[in-house]
Scaffold this active site. Structure first.
Site, PDB file in Angstrom:
ATOM      1  N   LYS A  95       0.834  -1.202   0.000  1.00 11.57           N
ATOM      2  CA  LYS A  95       0.000   0.000   0.000  1.00 11.57           C
ATOM      3  C   LYS A  95       0.868   1.251   0.000  1.00 11.57           C
ATOM      4  O   LYS A  95       1.913   1.303   0.657  1.00 11.57           O
ATOM      5  CB  LYS A  95      -0.894  -0.034   1.240  1.00 11.57           C
ATOM      6  CG  LYS A  95      -1.896   1.104   1.372  1.00 11.57           C
ATOM      7  CD  LYS A  95      -2.750   0.880   2.608  1.00 11.57           C
ATOM      8  CE  LYS A  95      -3.833   1.924   2.776  1.00 11.57           C
ATOM      9  NZ  LYS A  95      -4.699   1.635   3.942  1.00 11.57           N
ATOM     10  N   SER A 138      -9.736  -1.129   7.246  1.00 10.71           N
ATOM     11  CA  SER A 138      -9.177  -0.813   5.940  1.00 10.71           C
ATOM     12  C   SER A 138      -8.489  -1.960   5.216  1.00 10.71           C
ATOM     13  O   SER A 138      -8.122  -1.822   4.049  1.00 10.71           O
ATOM     14  CB  SER A 138      -8.200   0.363   6.058  1.00 10.71           C
ATOM     15  OG  SER A 138      -8.897   1.552   6.310  1.00 10.71           O
ATOM     16  N   SER A 170      -9.586   1.451   3.318  1.00 13.43           N
ATOM     17  CA  SER A 170      -8.772   2.332   2.494  1.00 13.43           C
ATOM     18  C   SER A 170      -7.731   1.608   1.652  1.00 13.43           C
ATOM     19  O   SER A 170      -7.121   2.192   0.761  1.00 13.43           O
ATOM     20  CB  SER A 170      -8.066   3.355   3.376  1.00 13.43           C
ATOM     21  OG  SER A 170      -7.143   2.730   4.257  1.00 13.43           O
TER      22      SER A 170
END
Length: 337
Positions: free
Chosen positions: A41, A142, A118
């Site tokens: 990420k 997330s 997210s």
């Protein structure tokens, strides 16, 4: 999957899917490259590569060193093929991003559906077969939310198992690094590679994937929430939930439908206040400087943290601790829930 195969799929499919913020071509590898092909990420530092954080203005244009989780992946023989998209500053569960754009959920090629957030890009990359596993961060769902929406495995570890050094924060009291993968075995393998003490927040021994995968659950007692407690569900989701409980029963598990001492959404208030209060304290200066170039919805979410003064934040932490103690006391009568 080989790194070359991963890059070929990324070149073919990612212009539409937009799972990646940056692609490493050639891939990033350590001394060996015999482990899984992984993405991380874009909230996790990779030395010399801008950490975008889902923003137009990078959080760090050129980190001096890898995050510890990246170092551990490379040392274990993993190959990194890129950094995946995220909701701006990791503060959102839909997976949308009006600052730099959002990935496309790969399960529908005709209609653009949200990927969840997210860790949106990590879930999309795994679901589309662009890598074997991807790291995400999870503060309030997330990793788990995009995993569920994109149909992959999302594994959020408990606090203190995985290092947060080199991972940009949202709420230090709640942040974790987790794994997204196509199957449980790969998720367990990658979690083992990144886990263990780091001399800072991570203070637990490395995760044992073989022991976990070999666990005999026959005779376990598992608490299952009634469907009515899970909110408004699509009928198919309800059927799948029931089918999962049937599989557990078939494996020798005693499934007991029961409710925890407090409704599941009771904990959201304290956690939400902690997230907003800590997030505003961390990112206030950035928001005040760059708000015109930020996703306006994210700005509004952070600005809500202005109302959380020190006393309210302390009270939220106390309430969370009390809720945890109550839940753990109830859970002591079960092996899992």
């Amino acid at each position: 999957m080989t790194p070359a195969e991963a890059l070929d799929r990324i070149r073919r499919f990612d212009p539409r899917l937009r799972a990646f913020a940056q692609v490493f071509d050639p891939p990033l590898a350590g001394e060996t490259a015999d482990g899984p092909v992984v993405a991380v990420k874009d909230l996790i530092d990779v030395a010399g590569v801008a950490t975008g954080g889902g923003a137009q203005v990078p959080l760090d244009p050129a980190p001096a060193r890898h995050a510890i989780v990246v170092e551990r992946l490379l040392q274990a023989g993993c190959t990194l093929v890129g950094k995946t998209q995220t909701v701006e500053l990791a503060y959102g569960g839909w997976g949308t991003n009006r600052a730099v754009g959002a990935p496309w959920n790969p399960w529908d090629s005709a209609v653009r559906r949200v990927p969840g957030g997210s860790s949106s890009g990590s879930a999309v990359a795994v679901a589309a077969g662009l890598c074997e596993a991807a790291l995400g961060t999870d503060t309030g769902g997330s990793v788990r939310i995009p995993a569920a929406i994109c149909g992959v495995v999302g594994l959020k570890p408990g606090r203190g198992l995985v290092s947060l050094t080199g991972v940009h924060p949202l709420s230090p009291s709640l942040d974790t690094v987790g794994v997204l993968a196509a199957d449980v075995a790969t998720a367990a393998q990658v979690l083992a590679l990144i886990s263990g003490p780091d001399g800072a927040m991570a203070n637990r021994e490395p995760f044992d994937p073989r022991g976990a995968m070999a666990t005999d659950v026959s005779g376990w007692r598992v608490a299952a929430a009634p469907l009515d407690d899970l909110g408004t569900l699509d009928p198919q989701v309800g059927r799948l939930y029931a089918a999962a409980l049937e599989k557990l029963s078939g494996a020798g598990v005693t499934v007991e439908t029961t409710r925890p001492p407090q409704a599941l959404d009771h904990s959201f208030a304290a956690n939400g206040m902690i997230m907003a209060g800590e997030g505003w304290r961390i990112w206030r200066a950035r928001i005040e400087t760059h708000r015109a170039r930020m996703d306006p919805w994210i700005v509004r979410r952070f600005e809500a943290g202005r109302e959380v003064d020190d006393e309210a934040l302390a009270e939220a932490h106390l309430q969370r601790a009390a809720d945890q103690a109550s839940f753990h006391a109830w859970l002591s009568g079960f092996h899992a829930t």
